[in-house]
Design an enzyme around this catalytic site. Structure first.
Site, PDB file in Angstrom:
ATOM      1  N   GLN A 162       0.828  -1.199   0.000  1.00 14.58           N
ATOM      2  CA  GLN A 162       0.000   0.000   0.000  1.00 14.58           C
ATOM      3  C   GLN A 162       0.866   1.254   0.000  1.00 14.58           C
ATOM      4  O   GLN A 162       1.266   1.756   1.049  1.00 14.58           O
ATOM      5  CB  GLN A 162      -0.948   0.007   1.210  1.00 14.58           C
ATOM      6  CG  GLN A 162      -1.950   1.137   1.114  1.00 14.58           C
ATOM      7  CD  GLN A 162      -3.034   1.030   2.158  1.00 14.58           C
ATOM      8  OE1 GLN A 162      -3.167   0.053   2.877  1.00 14.58           O
ATOM      9  NE2 GLN A 162      -3.831   2.069   2.237  1.00 14.58           N
ATOM     10  N   PHE A 163       1.117   1.772  -1.196  1.00 13.93           N
ATOM     11  CA  PHE A 163       1.975   2.954  -1.327  1.00 13.93           C
ATOM     12  C   PHE A 163       1.369   4.186  -0.685  1.00 13.93           C
ATOM     13  O   PHE A 163       2.078   5.108  -0.293  1.00 13.93           O
ATOM     14  CB  PHE A 163       2.329   3.230  -2.793  1.00 13.93           C
ATOM     15  CG  PHE A 163       1.245   3.888  -3.583  1.00 13.93           C
ATOM     16  CD1 PHE A 163       1.244   5.268  -3.749  1.00 13.93           C
ATOM     17  CD2 PHE A 163       0.225   3.151  -4.164  1.00 13.93           C
ATOM     18  CE1 PHE A 163       0.250   5.893  -4.478  1.00 13.93           C
ATOM     19  CE2 PHE A 163      -0.766   3.771  -4.899  1.00 13.93           C
ATOM     20  CZ  PHE A 163      -0.761   5.135  -5.061  1.00 13.93           C
ATOM     21  N   THR A 164       0.049   4.219  -0.501  1.00 15.28           N
ATOM     22  CA  THR A 164      -0.593   5.404   0.059  1.00 15.28           C
ATOM     23  C   THR A 164      -0.203   5.654   1.514  1.00 15.28           C
ATOM     24  O   THR A 164      -0.431   6.742   2.028  1.00 15.28           O
ATOM     25  CB  THR A 164      -2.134   5.334  -0.066  1.00 15.28           C
ATOM     26  OG1 THR A 164      -2.606   4.188   0.643  1.00 15.28           O
ATOM     27  CG2 THR A 164      -2.555   5.268  -1.524  1.00 15.28           C
TER      28      THR A 164
END
Length: 149
Positions: free
Chosen positions: A78-80
């Site tokens: 999850q890059f967010t």
């Protein structure tokens, strides 16, 4: 490397309507990779994930790890998690590693947790995913390999 770790009774991830990973009791780990992350960050996070004592013992104290209870891990990239919301109203994702590096370190993390003896299910890197969970507690913790928090 950053992670949101949630103690779960169960969790699953779907891609295009199909379940691609699912666990019963254990940990849901949402994992974000930063550009400067290296294998040492992976090793730290894998060890911390496997040995974090957040499951209750017979006395009701958080004294047991996911390994102690025979649980599993659902790891979702999850890059967010590296989104910067300090300026303006739209997050900036410049703190996230480029996909090529992020995928390598995400896969390395999954392998490292498996090597510690835990069953690991995963999402699909860069896919639109639907994550479902039954949070146990709730217990939700933030981890950072650089120990910024």
């Amino acid at each position: 490397m950053r992670a949101v770790v949630q103690r779960v009774a169960s969790a699953s991830v779907r891609v295009d309507g199909e379940i691609v990973g699912a666990i019963q009791q254990g940990l849901l780990v949402l994992l974000g990779v930063e550009p400067q992350d290296i294998s040492a960050d992976v090793a730290y996070m894998a060890d911390k994930t496997a040995n974090l004592r957040i499951f209750e013992d017979d006395a009701g104290k958080m004294n047991l790890s996911v390994m102690d209870i025979g649980g599993a891990v659902l790891a979702v990239s999850q890059f967010t998690l590296l989104g910067d919301c300090r300026k303006g109203r739209r997050p900036a994702f410049t703190g996230a590693a480029p996909p090529e590096l992020a995928n390598v370190l995400y896969e390395e993390y999954v392998a490292a947790v498996r090597q510690l003896g835990l069953p690991v299910e995963t999402g699909v890197f860069r896919a639109q995913m639907e994550v479902s969970l039954l949070n146990d507690g709730p217990v939700t913790l933030l981890l950072d390999s650089r120990k910024q928090f």
